[in-house]
Design an enzyme around this catalytic site. Structure first.
Site, mmCIF file in Angstrom:
data_model
loop_
_atom_site.group_PDB
_atom_site.id
_atom_site.type_symbol
_atom_site.label_atom_id
_atom_site.label_comp_id
_atom_site.label_asym_id
_atom_site.label_seq_id
_atom_site.Cartn_x
_atom_site.Cartn_y
_atom_site.Cartn_z
ATOM 1 N NE ARG A 1 -11.339 -9.886 -1.211
ATOM 2 C CZ ARG A 1 -11.857 -9.151 -2.475
ATOM 3 N NH1 ARG A 1 -11.879 -9.672 -3.776
ATOM 4 N NH2 ARG A 1 -11.382 -8.331 -1.780
ATOM 5 C CE LYS B 1 -3.955 -1.629 2.708
ATOM 6 N NZ LYS B 1 -5.002 -1.923 1.915
#
Ligand code: BES
Ligand code: MN
Ligand code: ZN
Length: 463
Positions: free
Chosen positions: A313, A239
């Site tokens: 996920r 990120k």
């Protein structure tokens, strides 16, 4: 860890100072009307005016209710009233109880890292007729979640989450099993292992499973599942600085599942309970999983990694699959899963996903009733193809054409969710970005009270 604390007092009302709740342009006692006018107090929502007595000491306060009193506004009272013991005046029981809950939520402060001594705070006498113990349990659950989110990743790693889970389990005589590190591979949690294996040895990935009164097979089984990414660097798809800044909160789902689980057990709801938390650090090292890798999953579906930053996920895939092995009647999962959820609905309104209309209706209604809102979003079948992979069974980053990132993440989870019972997923933000009195910037509990109200209505305690 938070304990039941005495922000709400149940005795001593006679000595408490009154907070008079005043509607806009409401009639005032002539003795205070002049003082109120001198301070432009009109009863506008949220206005607060402290009243002196003739000796100049505190006599009470006026609190503006606007056109109709919003009990939630009492969150601000806890942050703004002078220290002392107060009581709410002029409210019907139900509103007074809701206001007292809001007051207690507004009293939260995260000062673990402040070395200077704490200033005294206002406290509230619980209004007659309210369930003080039940309210304090709810407050403590929200505080636990907020505290865990607020604690920096250095001090809230997988081991700290495990330690909190062990305390919660032992308090309620629940069982707890933790599978950690290489043992995740033997126990068939390949996705959790892959996401967390790059972390330092003391911060190895783990799945934490709490079980409560599982031998009571006459009772429905509720499973609570949480994303516990203790820090989300993004992995090799690292990120940027701004996006990484708040990623200590990426274990917010785990904090919510544990806090709600504790609340269910403390409240003795007539259910069997399983709480599952995948606690991992999405770190970077030579051993990190890579874009282009194909992971196996507990369910046996293979997953092509398009982006290591779509890690939540992956760990939830294994945890949800494990939940399914208990053949639950109802499964709730909580996850700070996507930035797209915030783009869709902003930080205050968590998307709720479920294919069960009755569960959606119950959760939305409970959320409205306790002022802990959720907003239903679709598990839109038209976007299912966005997680198809050329190489494997599914991919973790959905195709760009589908755009709706929170929806496609939910569709990914749906592939792994339990096949028995009903399932709902909440893509929470777990953070309040806008500081206001009673709403400090930082960790926020979202959907815990709504979910608990739904569970307590579906599975009422016999009395
Ligand atoms: N933990 C983040 C999602 C997140 C970001 C929640 C900011 C709250 C605030 C998650 O793991 C993530 O990075 N998601 C990516 C997915 C993408 C790579 C497909 C996202 O939302 O950008
Ligand atoms: Mn991520
Ligand atoms: Zn994440």
């Amino acid at each position: 860890m938070s304990v039941l604390h005495p922000d709400l007092l149940s005795a001593g009302a006679d000595q408490a100072l009154p907070v008079h709740v005043i509607l806009k342009d409401g009639v005032l006692d002539p003795a205070v009307a002049v003082w109120a006018r001198a301070h432009d107090f009109t009863g506008k929502a949220g206005q607060l005016l402290v009243l002196p007595d003739p000796k100049g000491t505190l006599a009470g306060a006026l609190f503006g209710a606007g056109d109709s009193f919003d009990p939630g506004s009492a969150r601000g009272l806890a942050a703004r009233l002078p220290a002392g013991v107060w009581r709410l005046e002029g409210l019907p029981v139900a509103e007074a109880g809701a206001a007292a809950l809001a007051f207690a939520l507004g009293a939260y402060r995260f000062d673990r890292y402040r070395t200077r001594s704490d200033t005294a705070r206002p406290r509230l006498i619980a209004p007659d007729g309210m369930d003080v113990a039940g309210t304090l349990r709810i407050v403590a659950a929200c505080e636990l979640a907020r505290e865990m989110v607020d604690t920096p990743a250095a001090d809230m790693g997988p081991l700290q989450i495990e330690t909190i889970a062990r305390e919660i389990a032992s308090e309620s005589r629940a069982t707890i099993a933790v599978t950690e590190g290489e043992a995740l591979l033997d126990a068939n949690y390949p996705a959790i292992h892959a996401v967390g294996r790059a972390a330092a040895p003391a911060r190895q990935p783990r799945i934490i499973e709490i079980g409560w009164q599982l031998d009571r097979t006459d009772l429905p089984l509720v499973a609570l599942v949480g994303k516990g990414v203790v820090f989300d660097s993004g992995g090799l798809n690292i990120k940027g600085g701004a996006g990484m800044r708040n990623m200590k909160k990426d274990m917010g789902g785990a904090a919510h599942a544990l806090a709600l689980g504790r609340l269910v057990m403390q409240s003795n709801l007539p259910v069997r309970l399983v709480v599952l938390v995948a606690a991992v650090e999405n770190a970077i090292s030579a051993d990190a999983f890579r874009p282009g890798d194909v992971l196996n999953s507990r369910k046996g579906l293979t997953i092509e990694i398009g982006n290591t930053d779509a890690e939540g996920r992956l760990v939830l895939a294994d945890a949800l699959c494990r939940a399914g092995e208990h053949t639950p009647d109802l499964t709730l999962d909580f996850a700070t899963l996507t930035g797209a959820a915030r783009v869709a609905l902003g930080p205050e309104l968590p998307p709720l996903y479920t294919d069960d209309d009755a569960l959606a209706a119950d959760l939305l209604e409970a959320g409205r009733a306790v002022a802990d809102p959720l907003w239903r979003m679709p598990l839109w079948p038209g976007y299912r193809a966005a997680i198809d992979s050329e190489l494997a069974d599914v991919r973790n980053d959905s195709a760009a054409w589908a755009q709706a990132g929170s929806v496609t993440a939910a569709l990914f989870l749906q592939r792994f969710a339990p096949e028995t019972g009903v399932w709902a997923h909440m893509d929470i933000f777990a953070w309040n970005p806008r500081a206001r009195p009673g709403w400090p910037e930082g960790g926020e509990a979202q959907a815990i009270r709504a979910c608990f109200a739904m569970l307590a209505a579906r599975f009422p305690v016999a009395r």
